[in-house]
Design an enzyme around this catalytic site. Structure first.
Site, PDB file in Angstrom:
ATOM      1  N   LYS A 219       1.614   7.514   4.653  1.00 30.86           N
ATOM      2  CA  LYS A 219       1.228   6.188   4.174  1.00 30.86           C
ATOM      3  C   LYS A 219       2.202   5.670   3.106  1.00 30.86           C
ATOM      4  O   LYS A 219       2.498   4.486   3.042  1.00 30.86           O
ATOM      5  CB  LYS A 219      -0.204   6.228   3.615  1.00 30.86           C
ATOM      6  CG  LYS A 219      -1.262   6.689   4.632  1.00 30.86           C
ATOM      7  CD  LYS A 219      -1.419   5.695   5.700  1.00 30.86           C
ATOM      8  CE  LYS A 219      -2.553   5.686   6.628  1.00 30.86           C
ATOM      9  NZ  LYS A 219      -3.321   6.483   7.366  1.00 30.86           N
ATOM     10  N   HIS A 239      -0.070  -0.513  10.339  1.00 34.13           N
ATOM     11  CA  HIS A 239      -1.090   0.525  10.455  1.00 34.13           C
ATOM     12  C   HIS A 239      -1.723   0.402  11.854  1.00 34.13           C
ATOM     13  O   HIS A 239      -2.841  -0.097  11.996  1.00 34.13           O
ATOM     14  CB  HIS A 239      -2.123   0.285   9.349  1.00 34.13           C
ATOM     15  CG  HIS A 239      -3.058   1.421   9.127  1.00 34.13           C
ATOM     16  ND1 HIS A 239      -4.260   1.268   8.490  1.00 34.13           N
ATOM     17  CD2 HIS A 239      -2.977   2.721   9.447  1.00 34.13           C
ATOM     18  CE1 HIS A 239      -4.873   2.428   8.426  1.00 34.13           C
ATOM     19  NE2 HIS A 239      -4.117   3.329   9.006  1.00 34.13           N
ATOM     20  N   SER A 261     -10.359   1.833   9.190  1.00 32.24           N
ATOM     21  CA  SER A 261     -10.847   3.193   9.413  1.00 32.24           C
ATOM     22  C   SER A 261     -12.331   3.173   9.794  1.00 32.24           C
ATOM     23  O   SER A 261     -13.096   2.308   9.367  1.00 32.24           O
ATOM     24  CB  SER A 261     -10.618   4.063   8.179  1.00 32.24           C
ATOM     25  OG  SER A 261     -11.421   3.603   7.144  1.00 32.24           O
ATOM     26  N   ARG A 379     -10.396  17.669   8.746  1.00 34.59           N
ATOM     27  CA  ARG A 379      -9.192  17.079   9.358  1.00 34.59           C
ATOM     28  C   ARG A 379      -8.434  18.088  10.194  1.00 34.59           C
ATOM     29  O   ARG A 379      -8.491  19.295   9.943  1.00 34.59           O
ATOM     30  CB  ARG A 379      -8.252  16.596   8.249  1.00 34.59           C
ATOM     31  CG  ARG A 379      -8.791  15.426   7.444  1.00 34.59           C
ATOM     32  CD  ARG A 379      -8.241  14.147   7.977  1.00 34.59           C
ATOM     33  NE  ARG A 379      -8.991  12.996   7.513  1.00 34.59           N
ATOM     34  CZ  ARG A 379      -8.684  11.754   7.885  1.00 34.59           C
ATOM     35  NH1 ARG A 379      -7.668  11.520   8.692  1.00 34.59           N
ATOM     36  NH2 ARG A 379      -9.401  10.745   7.460  1.00 34.59           N
TER      37      ARG A 379
HETATM   38  O1  SAT Z   1      -4.516  10.662   4.532  1.00 34.79           O
HETATM   39  S1  SAT Z   1      -4.485   9.562   5.479  1.00 34.79           S
HETATM   40  O2  SAT Z   1      -4.255   8.333   4.757  1.00 34.79           O
HETATM   41  O3  SAT Z   1      -3.469   9.754   6.456  1.00 34.79           O
HETATM   42  C1  SAT Z   1      -5.966   9.481   6.278  1.00 34.79           C
HETATM   43  C2  SAT Z   1      -6.965   8.860   5.421  1.00 34.79           C
HETATM   44  O4  SAT Z   1      -7.483   9.516   4.524  1.00 34.79           O
HETATM   45  O5  SAT Z   1      -7.242   7.674   5.627  1.00 34.79           O
HETATM   46 MN    MN Z   2      -4.553   5.460   9.039  1.00 36.85          MN
END
Ligand code: SAT
Ligand code: MN
Length: 584
Positions: A219, A239, A261, A379
């Site tokens: 990011k 994104h 998200s 994750r």
């Molecule tokens: O860590 S990321 O930004 O890739 C995923 C998230 O927490 O939104």
């Molecule tokens: Mn993302």
């Protein structure tokens, strides 16, 4: 090969070594043996747990610190000279002040620790959009994750060698490649900072090892810094997922998908089609699931590459009936999932009905039935090449031609199942007001809408009002611009139940989108854009009555009048002075 031929690399790494004082410096080069060694050492150090080799070959479990489980938006800063350049949606600090503060907290923090130096590329190394970076970190977990999420190989190192660079004298001086400085420190949330220095091509992150805070190619580089460069240089850093759809007897067509998200972006990128569609020869190929870089080619068409090399996804909801599950059977790092002790595998919400009896929760404690939380932002991280339906264009340096861009939010009413924007400008307006209803019971704003323009609210590295203008400018340069669509998979009926089944059934909407692109069918006009005729959405084999279909394809102008008021006040906050004609 010797990357130290590059003077700016050699001098910068040397400086960092002096300031952070590690016991040893380890240069990563992408060598498989070297990565295996890192994992082995991480296992010895208790940072990774090796999972069942027979069931999940080369898979590992990692547990984060308990207060380091998500991106820390309130601790994330854009550090540039003028506050207005960061705009009202970013936290801002003066570059020198931020730099001094972070250095003071983190200097000497590599003492008695190893320093990993990771030269990487975002995007295929031969691509005109490819960006080089070097991440320095004292976390072996972060180093291993970087080998998954970024490109790291001899071609990348050669690119560094071929750059004519001078010494990097001042740490805030700019370099052509991005300097990514990460220090775990003691994971203290009170001293956590993720700072971006767009004028210096530099990122400095301390006190977090979590994905978006610590894997600085993702990011931080590929969206926040890249969006600033893209604005200056006439391209787009977005994104978005990139997906190729093959219809029977036709060429694959590529589209970008942009959902905030929690709205199913990864599911869309790895869509599993209903049997009735695969039988007819439909196919879905994933180019990317999170970050797309788009550039206008010499024919005036928009082309996209995936900036990343892997997938860092949420585990929750993944079960054996999903395509994503095929990607994470081997070579995967799991973070903050449950550990099933019965067979040394992992578990998360939705994998199967019941939590395994003999298991440890994400903190490593024995799970007891009365404990509700057993995992935390569970994750997976895996190389894209691990996914069986990865597009053959994944490494194509020129990227794929984009025919459609699909935006979508989560709205229980107002937004129809699908609407085609009237033109590029109208599409940009729709994307600028992208919104989702807050559904999480823990959030006091439940029921309100959260606007997340282009799903970039947390990731646009400059003034959002300028970002909208940039999108309009790009549109002016395009020949045969992609059509822009807005979808809403989440409309509810009078019993508050979601009407549309979503997931693989979304192909029925994609089919309509492709028919519109190919000029095969007509549509209805409305204030929100062009809408499908009922007959043009294939509902065969679905449990959807006519009343529901009508509701999905209906645009409620009364609700829109209310919405326009909200949009006006949102634009006021962002200082957006354009798009007035759409909200009169
Ligand atoms: O860590 S990321 O930004 O890739 C995923 C998230 O927490 O939104
Ligand atoms: Mn993302």
């Amino acid at each position: 090969m010797n990357i130290l031929k590059n003077k700016s690399v050699a001098s910068w790494v040397n400086k960092i070594k002096e300031i952070f004082d590690p016991s040893e410096v380890i240069w990563l080069n992408g060598d498989v043996k070297q990565i295996e060694n890192l994992k082995e050492n991480a296992v010895k150090g208790g940072i990774l747990f090796r999972l069942n080799e027979g069931i999940m070959p080369n898979c590992f479990l990692h547990r984060s610190s308990i207060n380091d489980v998500a991106r820390s938006e309130s601790r994330t800063f854009v550090c540039c000279d003028k506050h207005e350049d960061a705009g009202p949606t970013n936290n801002w600090q003066k570059p020198h002040e931020a730099f001094e503060k972070l250095i003071n907290i983190s200097k000497n923090s590599y003492r008695n620790r190893k320093m990993y130096v990771i030269p990487f590329a975002m995007g295929p190394p031969g691509s005109p959009l490819c960006k080089l970076g070097i991440q320095v970190t004292d976390s072996v977990y972060v180093a291993i994750m970087m080998t998954i999420m970024t490109r790291l190989n001899s071609q990348v190192i050669k690119k560094f060698e071929s750059l004519e660079e001078t010494m990097c004298n001042d740490l805030l001086e700019t370099t052509s490649w991005t300097r990514c400085l990460h220090a775990s420190c003691d994971n203290d949330p009170e001293n956590r900072y993720i700072c971006h220095f767009p004028q210096s091509n530099f990122i400095f992150s301390i006190n977090s090892n979590y994905g978006g805070n610590a894997l600085l190619g993702k990011k931080c580089l590929a969206l926040r810094l890249a969006s600033v460069s893209a604005n200056k240089e006439g391209w787009l850093a977005e994104h978005m997922a990139i997906v190729g759809i093959k219809r029977p007897g036709k060429e694959i067509k590529y589209m970008c998908a942009c959902f905030p998200s929690g709205c199913g972006k990864t599911d869309f990128a790895m869509m599993k089609l209903p049997k009735s569609y695969t039988e007819r020869g439909y196919e879905v190929w994933c180019v990317g699931d999170d970050i797309a870089w788009l550039k206008i080619d010499s024919n005036g068409r928009l082309r996209a590459i995936n900036a990343e090399n892997g997938f860092f996804g949420a585990c929750s909801g993944i079960n054996k009936d999903t395509n994503i599950s095929l990607a994470i059977k081997k070579n995967t790092i799991f973070t903050n999932v449950m550990h099933n002790l019965a067979d040394n595998t992992v578990w998360w919400d939705g994998l199967s009905k019941d939590v395994p009896e003999n298991s440890l929760n994400w903190k490593g404690e024995h799970w007891e039935k009365q404990l509700e939380t057993n995992q935390k932002n569970a994750r997976f991280a895996v190389s894209a090449k691990n996914y069986p339906y990865l597009s053959k264009e994944f490494d194509n340096p020129e990227g794929v031609v984009i025919d459609a861009i699909i935006f979508g939010g989560k709205r229980k009413n107002l937004m129809p199942l699908v609407a085609e924007s009237k033109d590029w400008e109208h599409g940009v307006f729709m994307a600028s007001v992208l919104s989702t209803e807050i559904t999480s019971a823990v959030d006091s704003n439940v029921g309100k809408t959260r606007r997340d323009p282009f799903s970039m609210l947390s990731f646009c590295g400059y003034n959002m009002a300028d970002y909208f203008k940039h999108w309009l400018n790009v549109g002016k340069k395009l020949v045969n611009a992609p059509k822009i669509f807005h979808v809403n998979w989440f409309m509810q009926d009078e019993k508050d139940e979601i009407i549309w089944p979503g997931f693989g059934e979304n192909i029925r909407v994609v089919d309509w989108i492709l028919d519109r692109i190919e000029n095969n069918i007509d549509c209805k006009d409305s204030l929100i854009g062009f809408l499908p005729y009922e007959k043009d959405i294939n509902t065969k084999g679905m449990n959807l009555n006519e009343k529901h279909l009508n509701k999905l394809l209906f645009f409620d102008e009364e609700l829109w009048d209310k919405e326009k008021k909200e949009i006006k006040s949102f634009y006021d906050k962002l200082n957006v002075g354009i798009f007035g004609k759409y909200i009169k």
